[in-house]
Design an enzyme around this catalytic site. Structure first.
Site, short mmCIF file in Angstrom:
data_model
loop_
_atom_site.label_atom_id
_atom_site.label_comp_id
_atom_site.label_asym_id
_atom_site.label_seq_id
_atom_site.Cartn_x
_atom_site.Cartn_y
_atom_site.Cartn_z
N GLY A 9 -4.77 -1.18 3.51
CA GLY A 9 -3.51 -1.18 2.73
C GLY A 9 -2.93 0.12 3.01
O GLY A 9 -3.59 1.15 2.87
N ASP A 31 -1.11 1.71 0.79
CA ASP A 31 -1.39 2.74 -0.29
C ASP A 31 -2.75 3.53 -0.52
O ASP A 31 -2.59 4.73 -0.64
CB ASP A 31 -1.32 1.88 -1.80
CG ASP A 31 -2.41 0.65 -1.84
OD1 ASP A 31 -2.62 0.15 -0.49
OD2 ASP A 31 -2.95 0.49 -2.62
N THR A 78 -17.33 -6.35 -32.14
CA THR A 78 -17.31 -6.89 -30.90
C THR A 78 -16.22 -6.23 -30.07
O THR A 78 -16.28 -6.04 -28.91
CB THR A 78 -16.83 -8.56 -31.05
OG1 THR A 78 -17.68 -9.22 -31.74
CG2 THR A 78 -16.62 -9.19 -29.63
#
Length: 250
Positions: free
Chosen positions: A102, A104, A179
């Protein structure tokens, strides 16, 4: 002035440079359906097109390159450089097929080498979490790709009916007593541990225990404080790499 543009799968980051100085930057949602005309309207609300002398584009979405070409033409034939095969980067690429890398990832390696020296490891927290490696000889030698933070959490929420979506923030302690806190702990310390484990193995293969680790990407500042291996966060590393590639080709 130069407009540096990094179009990812989720977000688009833009930076406006006057010589080497980043004078303004923006982060937008990526939209593959935008036309060149729509891009012109959108960017016209952010900056003065008459002040843009060139555009350097990195994208993992090839289908949008044509629309950026239309934008550049609409702005009075503004020169457009798309980072890819045939473009000078200033870094040797030691990859089995360089066309697979890629753009990037390449510009991140370029910026890391110039700004921080070699060897270096760039950890880019984007849609995927990318590890890109610059060897002691200053070559791009590959890296590691793993699922990104956001898509990992989205997959978890989609598969576990009793779990709730949470804000991406660090919990007060590793041991969660709710949680939400447990999910946040797994997110932050889980990805920090992943970074440290992969970095340790990369350093071992490079035989470079002191290879610097630079983090970038939207969630880098969330994970970096909890990682033992990340030395610094450079939020504009990709944009600076685009500037360096532009200068090398012009």
């Amino acid at each position: 002035m130069l407009l540096a543009v990094d179009v990812g799968n989720t977000q688009t980051v833009l930076g406006l440079y006057a010589a080497e100085q980043l004078i303004e930057h923006w982060r937008l949602a990526s939209d593959r359906t935008r036309t060149g005309d729509e891009l012109a309207v959108l960017l016209g609300g952010l900056l003065d097109p008459d002040g843009v002398d060139g555009i350097c584009l990195s994208t993992t979405v090839p289908s949008i390159v044509r629309e950026w070409e239309r934008l550049a033409d609409r702005w009075g034939h503004t020169p457009l450089l798309v980072v890819g095969p045939g473009v000078k980067t200033g870094i040797p690429i030691r990859y089995d097929d360089p066309r697979e890398v890629g753009p990037d990832r390449i510009v991140n390696a370029v910026a890391a080498k110039v700004r921080y020296g070699a060897p270096a490891i760039v950890v880019d927290f984007g849609t995927s979490t990318n590890f890109d490696v610059v060897s002691p000889a200053g070559e791009y030698v590959g890296g590691v790709l793993s699922p990104g933070i956001e898509i990992s959490m989205e997959a978890l929420f989609a598969r576990a009916a009793r779990l709730v979506d949470v804000d991406f923030v660090a919990p007060a302690s590793v041991i969660g007593k709710t949680t939400v806190a447990g999910l946040q702990s797994g997110l932050v310390y889980g990805f920090a541990g992943q970074v440290d484990g992969i970095v340790a193995r990369i350093r071992g293969e490079l035989e470079a225990p002191d290879a610097r680790v630079i983090a970038t990407g939207g969630l880098a500042e969330l994970i970096a404080p909890h990682s033992a291996s990340i030395e610094l966060v450079d939020p504009f590393l990709t944009l600076d790499g685009l500037r360096l590639v532009w200068e090398l080709n012009h």
